[in-house]
Enzyme design. Sequence first.
Site, PDB file in Angstrom:
ATOM      1  N   GLU A   1      -3.250   0.574  -4.819  1.00 54.94           N
ATOM      2  CA  GLU A   1      -4.044  -0.569  -4.377  1.00 54.94           C
ATOM      3  C   GLU A   1      -4.350  -0.330  -2.907  1.00 54.94           C
ATOM      4  O   GLU A   1      -3.472  -0.444  -2.053  1.00 54.94           O
ATOM      5  CB  GLU A   1      -3.262  -1.860  -4.598  1.00 54.94           C
ATOM      6  CG  GLU A   1      -2.881  -1.991  -6.061  1.00 54.94           C
ATOM      7  CD  GLU A   1      -2.577  -3.396  -6.500  1.00 54.94           C
ATOM      8  OE1 GLU A   1      -2.185  -4.206  -5.661  1.00 54.94           O
ATOM      9  OE2 GLU A   1      -2.731  -3.663  -7.696  1.00 54.94           O
TER      10      GLU A   1
ATOM     11  N   CYS B   1      -6.771  -7.353   2.208  1.00 54.18           N
ATOM     12  CA  CYS B   1      -7.463  -6.228   1.571  1.00 54.18           C
ATOM     13  C   CYS B   1      -8.770  -6.681   0.924  1.00 54.18           C
ATOM     14  O   CYS B   1      -9.731  -5.929   0.887  1.00 54.18           O
ATOM     15  CB  CYS B   1      -6.563  -5.556   0.556  1.00 54.18           C
ATOM     16  SG  CYS B   1      -5.928  -6.682  -0.684  1.00 54.18           S
TER      17      CYS B   1
HETATM   18  P1  NAD Z   1      -0.189   2.283   5.272  1.00 54.88           P
HETATM   19  O1  NAD Z   1      -0.850   3.131   4.249  1.00 54.88           O
HETATM   20  O2  NAD Z   1      -0.100   2.769   6.652  1.00 54.88           O
HETATM   21  O3  NAD Z   1       1.320   1.958   4.837  1.00 54.88           O
HETATM   22  C1  NAD Z   1       1.659   1.330   3.627  1.00 54.88           C
HETATM   23  C2  NAD Z   1       3.068   1.727   3.249  1.00 54.88           C
HETATM   24  O4  NAD Z   1       3.097   3.120   2.975  1.00 54.88           O
HETATM   25  C3  NAD Z   1       4.105   1.486   4.333  1.00 54.88           C
HETATM   26  O5  NAD Z   1       5.308   1.031   3.746  1.00 54.88           O
HETATM   27  C4  NAD Z   1       4.286   2.863   4.922  1.00 54.88           C
HETATM   28  O6  NAD Z   1       5.556   3.043   5.507  1.00 54.88           O
HETATM   29  C5  NAD Z   1       4.152   3.723   3.683  1.00 54.88           C
HETATM   30  N1  NAD Z   1       3.810   5.136   3.932  1.00 54.88           N
HETATM   31  C6  NAD Z   1       3.095   5.670   4.948  1.00 54.88           C
HETATM   32  N2  NAD Z   1       3.024   7.010   4.819  1.00 54.88           N
HETATM   33  C7  NAD Z   1       3.683   7.321   3.686  1.00 54.88           C
HETATM   34  C8  NAD Z   1       3.962   8.547   3.010  1.00 54.88           C
HETATM   35  N3  NAD Z   1       3.558   9.729   3.493  1.00 54.88           N
HETATM   36  N4  NAD Z   1       4.674   8.512   1.861  1.00 54.88           N
HETATM   37  C9  NAD Z   1       5.093   7.338   1.349  1.00 54.88           C
HETATM   38  N5  NAD Z   1       4.888   6.149   1.961  1.00 54.88           N
HETATM   39  C10 NAD Z   1       4.186   6.145   3.105  1.00 54.88           C
HETATM   40  O7  NAD Z   1      -0.925   0.880   5.160  1.00 54.88           O
HETATM   41  P2  NAD Z   1      -0.717  -0.394   6.108  1.00 54.88           P
HETATM   42  O8  NAD Z   1      -1.403  -0.141   7.391  1.00 54.88           O
HETATM   43  O9  NAD Z   1       0.724  -0.788   6.087  1.00 54.88           O
HETATM   44  O10 NAD Z   1      -1.495  -1.523   5.274  1.00 54.88           O
HETATM   45  C11 NAD Z   1      -2.826  -1.838   5.453  1.00 54.88           C
HETATM   46  C12 NAD Z   1      -3.669  -1.238   4.345  1.00 54.88           C
HETATM   47  O11 NAD Z   1      -3.224  -1.716   3.077  1.00 54.88           O
HETATM   48  C13 NAD Z   1      -5.131  -1.638   4.435  1.00 54.88           C
HETATM   49  O12 NAD Z   1      -5.939  -0.507   4.190  1.00 54.88           O
HETATM   50  C14 NAD Z   1      -5.296  -2.653   3.298  1.00 54.88           C
HETATM   51  O13 NAD Z   1      -6.586  -2.774   2.773  1.00 54.88           O
HETATM   52  C15 NAD Z   1      -4.343  -2.115   2.295  1.00 54.88           C
HETATM   53  N6  NAD Z   1      -3.974  -3.167   1.333  1.00 54.88           N
HETATM   54  C16 NAD Z   1      -4.482  -3.079   0.062  1.00 54.88           C
HETATM   55  C17 NAD Z   1      -4.177  -4.069  -0.869  1.00 54.88           C
HETATM   56  C18 NAD Z   1      -4.720  -3.986  -2.268  1.00 54.88           C
HETATM   57  O14 NAD Z   1      -4.191  -4.677  -3.129  1.00 54.88           O
HETATM   58  N7  NAD Z   1      -5.730  -3.177  -2.548  1.00 54.88           N
HETATM   59  C19 NAD Z   1      -3.371  -5.149  -0.496  1.00 54.88           C
HETATM   60  C20 NAD Z   1      -2.887  -5.204   0.812  1.00 54.88           C
HETATM   61  C21 NAD Z   1      -3.194  -4.198   1.718  1.00 54.88           C
END
Ligand code: NAD
Length: 499
Positions: free
Chosen positions: A260, A294
């Site tokens: 997502e 999002c």
């Molecule tokens: P992010 O991708 O930076 O991090 C999300 C999670 O992934 C965190 O827990 C982070 O620690 C982890 N992560 C980062 N690198 C990783 C790796 N190499 N391996 C495994 N895990 C890893 O995202 P963010 O900045 O925390 O969140 C914002 C983003 O989330 C925005 O793009 C938003 O649109 C999206 N989002 C999408 C939805 C949806 O349902 N489509 C809902 C909420 C947020």
Amino acid sequence: MTTDTPATRPADLPDAIHHWIGGKLTGSADGRTLPVADPVSNTPYTTAAAGGPDDVDRAVAAARAAFPSWSKVGNRERASVLYRIADAVEAHEERLAAWETFDSGLPITQARGQARRAAENFRYFADVVVALGEEAFRAGDQQLNYVVRTPVGVAGLITPWNTPFMLESWKLAPALASGCTLVLKPAEWTPLSASLWPEILDQAGLPSGVVNIVHGIGEEAGQALVDHPDVPLISFTGSTDTGRHIVRSSAAHLKTTSMELGGKSPVVLFADADLEAALDSVVFGVFSLNGERCTAGSRVLVQRPVYEEFTRRLAERADQVRVGPPADPATEVGALVHPEHYARVLQYVEIGRREARLMAGGVRPAHLPEGNYLQPTVFADVPRDARIFQEEIFGPVVAVAPFDDEAEAVELANATAYGLAAYVWTSDLKRGHRVAHAVESGMVWVNSHNVRDLRTPFGGVKASGLGREGGAHSIDFYTESKIVHVMLGEVRTPRFGAS
Ligand code: NAD
């Protein structure tokens, strides 16, 4: 109230946030921690354990040990545990809202809603598994074929920092309902509310080891979970770049993944729409949750005859949105989660100034000299190739552009890499359906902002994601279907090798 006064700082903040592994709170194997700051003072108020492969190993081992018994608990009994979790979440509502507000910068009134939605997720998935049937296919008197669902095993759940607790519940509830045990890796910028789960889940009587929590940064704790051979499934919510990376890493073990990801969702507003209702929805849809949503309608496409008037009124409303301390009940937009994210959003505002016409905001409100605050920002006449039209900003910033006819509206709506949500405003019913079908997105709302029905599939297309969760789709994701074929009549087999 101007900044983080003692009144807005919850009195009971933990001195340290620990992992929760096999029912025990524990530090990292190597003792490392991360500082955790609030988005108003931007100074650390506690630390979180910084997990790595050893901690993930321990957590996966605990989840594996708990799996045989949890996966065999009957559906109704599992549902009862989920109901008790929902009750315990609600019992924590005030504290949860105060902590979420303090840690993430969400306005308190909107943080309260998150607790209710989290509880609802547990109740809903409890109901789903109680009502769930399995399919059977009969081929006359000859053969009966039936499907059994089995939980996939240890699920790896990775969540972002916007609405942290609610998004954790969105994954925990269906994973538990399906009979999986799991390891949750919460976002490193907002670990505070996740530290309530141990108390909540203990209170609800969930057996030790069914849920395990490992804190830490994504590239270490998250990556270790993705790389772990005993975790067959990853449910990820976060940015598109991280999602792509996780899918690549998961390929090594052919893991099931659900992604997502980000969005740049269009609002398509026709001149015949109820403009008052549309204005309220557009303002709420892009500025609620600090714009860190999002499914935010962050590109507003307006039909030319009402374009100037609608854009002017949108800008006026944006100017009047109450930006303030997250804990103030009058606040509509709080503080953005982290100085790094704030700097990124401000950078987009600077880019926007060069690319389009700034109609509102674009600056820190004068009455808030510190903290990650931005007055809701409206850019008009945004060209389709502008970065602020194409890229997810994830803050209180909206791009507005005109269109002439339906064909152009659909073309503009589809002119980005993303495809999460879309919103269509028109009083022409046929056109509403037509445009909803033509827009490339996983979800469309007609004459509404994002109002969820938990039974429906949730997810995006294109760069916004892979797979669907929500309703029965979530249960499909967390279970494997096995088909059992039973011959009832006589089996007829070509007699190879027979004389
Ligand atoms: P992010 O991708 O930076 O991090 C999300 C999670 O992934 C965190 O827990 C982070 O620690 C982890 N992560 C980062 N690198 C990783 C790796 N190499 N391996 C495994 N895990 C890893 O995202 P963010 O900045 O925390 O969140 C914002 C983003 O989330 C925005 O793009 C938003 O649109 C999206 N989002 C999408 C939805 C949806 O349902 N489509 C809902 C909420 C947020």
